[in-house]
Each structure stands twice: as C-alpha cells, then as structure tokens.
Design a protein around this motif. Sequence first.
Motif, mmCIF file in Angstrom:
data_model
loop_
_atom_site.group_PDB
_atom_site.id
_atom_site.type_symbol
_atom_site.label_atom_id
_atom_site.label_comp_id
_atom_site.label_asym_id
_atom_site.label_seq_id
_atom_site.Cartn_x
_atom_site.Cartn_y
_atom_site.Cartn_z
ATOM 1 N N MET A 1 52.616 48.017 50.218
ATOM 2 C CA MET A 1 51.709 47.060 49.600
ATOM 3 C C MET A 1 52.409 46.290 48.482
ATOM 4 O O MET A 1 52.276 45.075 48.365
ATOM 5 C CB MET A 1 50.478 47.796 49.054
ATOM 6 N N PHE A 2 53.156 47.001 47.644
ATOM 7 C CA PHE A 2 53.863 46.347 46.547
ATOM 8 C C PHE A 2 54.917 45.388 47.086
ATOM 9 O O PHE A 2 55.085 44.273 46.584
ATOM 10 C CB PHE A 2 54.510 47.399 45.646
ATOM 11 N N GLY A 3 55.645 45.802 48.142
ATOM 12 C CA GLY A 3 56.659 44.939 48.729
ATOM 13 C C GLY A 3 56.057 43.681 49.323
ATOM 14 O O GLY A 3 56.602 42.577 49.169
ATOM 15 N N PHE A 4 54.919 43.823 50.007
ATOM 16 C CA PHE A 4 54.247 42.666 50.595
ATOM 17 C C PHE A 4 53.797 41.694 49.509
ATOM 18 O O PHE A 4 53.953 40.470 49.650
ATOM 19 C CB PHE A 4 53.054 43.133 51.422
ATOM 20 N N ALA A 5 53.234 42.227 48.410
ATOM 21 C CA ALA A 5 52.793 41.369 47.312
ATOM 22 C C ALA A 5 53.970 40.634 46.684
ATOM 23 O O ALA A 5 53.856 39.462 46.296
ATOM 24 C CB ALA A 5 52.066 42.213 46.259
ATOM 25 N N THR A 6 55.116 41.297 46.592
ATOM 26 C CA THR A 6 56.310 40.656 46.030
ATOM 27 C C THR A 6 56.774 39.494 46.897
ATOM 28 O O THR A 6 57.127 38.418 46.403
ATOM 29 C CB THR A 6 57.436 41.688 45.884
ATOM 30 N N VAL A 8 54.929 37.706 48.979
ATOM 31 C CA VAL A 8 53.948 36.621 48.846
ATOM 32 C C VAL A 8 54.174 35.853 47.554
ATOM 33 O O VAL A 8 54.140 34.613 47.524
ATOM 34 C CB VAL A 8 52.515 37.186 48.902
ATOM 35 N N LEU A 9 54.423 36.570 46.460
ATOM 36 C CA LEU A 9 54.661 35.915 45.175
ATOM 37 C C LEU A 9 55.900 35.020 45.233
ATOM 38 O O LEU A 9 55.885 33.882 44.740
ATOM 39 C CB LEU A 9 54.819 36.968 44.079
#
Length: 220
Positions: A1-6, A8-9
Amino acid sequence: MFGFATVVLLVVVVLWHYAIKRRAEQTPVTRTSGWIIWGGLALPTVSITVLLIVGVPIGHRMMPLPDEHALHIQVTGNQWYWQVAYPEHDLQMTDELHIPVNTPVHLHLTSADVIHSFWVPRLGVKLDMLPGRTNLLRLEASAAGVYLGQCAEYCGFGHAHMQFTVTAHEQLDFADWLNEHTSLEQKPQEPDLHGLGLHETSSHESDQPESVQQGEAIDE
C-alpha cells in the motif's frame, strides 16, 4: 500500500511539473503565482515527509511482529469488566494487567458480547475488540509505573466505569510477581458491579424476612 501511494505521488508530481513548465512557455509566470505554485508543492511534501518520519516508527512499534521473547496476554472485554489471562503461566485476573518494562507484550484482544475498545492513553495504544474475532496489539512500556486504561467504545450502561490498570514492573520485580501469583491457585475475581446499580436489592425484597429472601419455608 505504501509503495503504491508513493508511485501515485511521483506520477502526480511529474505531471504537475510538466503542466507548469508547458504553461510557463506560453505565459510568463509572475512572482505571486510562483509563490503559490511552489508553496503548494513544497508545503504538502514537507508535511507528508514529517508525518511519515514520525508515524512509521510508531506504527511499527504497535505491530505484533514475531518475537520469541514477547509476553502473550489474552484480554476479553465484557459488559463491563475485563478478563485477563496469561496462557503461558495459567494465570487469570480481572481489570488489571501486569507487564515487564522494555519487553514486547502481544495482546490478544476479543469481546464476549458487544464491541469494546482497549485504550491506554499514556502508552499510546488503542484497538477495537470485536465479538468472534481476535485482534493483536503490541504493547511495550519504557518506564515502570501504573497506567490507567479505559474502554473507548460506548458499550452500554456501565461504559464509563469500564476501566483497568496496566502495571509495568522492572524485570526482576515482574519475575517475582509472576512467581508469587503462579504459585497460588488463581481464580478470576468476580467483577464488582454493585457500583453500577446492577445488583441492588429492591425495597420490596429488602422488607421481607431473611428466610423468605433465601427461599426457605416459614412455619405458620
């Protein structure tokens, strides 16, 4: 989840930078609009970075990661008291937990009736307790002392009185406490619900003779 958010950012930042650069080629950017653009980019970036730096270690400490040295405690929420069990030591208590300092403690939290919430503000831990489900919470105290806990989910009439204590002992003191209590035949204490008005005797019943209250026959 954290990797996906990174990811996207990063994509959003790249597209935003491309849009700003393309617009700058068509229309000169004034000093005021430059402050707005770069301020809108720098402020969220700094804020998110600070939150991650502070939040990730805290979240990591709360995760019940595998640890062979961890102490396991089972906590069951009831209306309106807490059942505490040390399965590794065959020990049961009511409304109180005892733990050693600087030692990871894995709490197995569940509920026997409605939704409760295990909350110890000074130790920074809080997790809901659901009927039919066991949630794991990692608890660790860095200093000896008594920490007050409270149910943080409204659970009925006695919710405000559903409190407990977490006593953190020094390592040797906890070993002595554990030896003292496991050497005795322990039974969970009956919760004191008289203060909640749940076991008060009615005025009509209290006026009856003692033998009648106990269900004994009276000779006429």
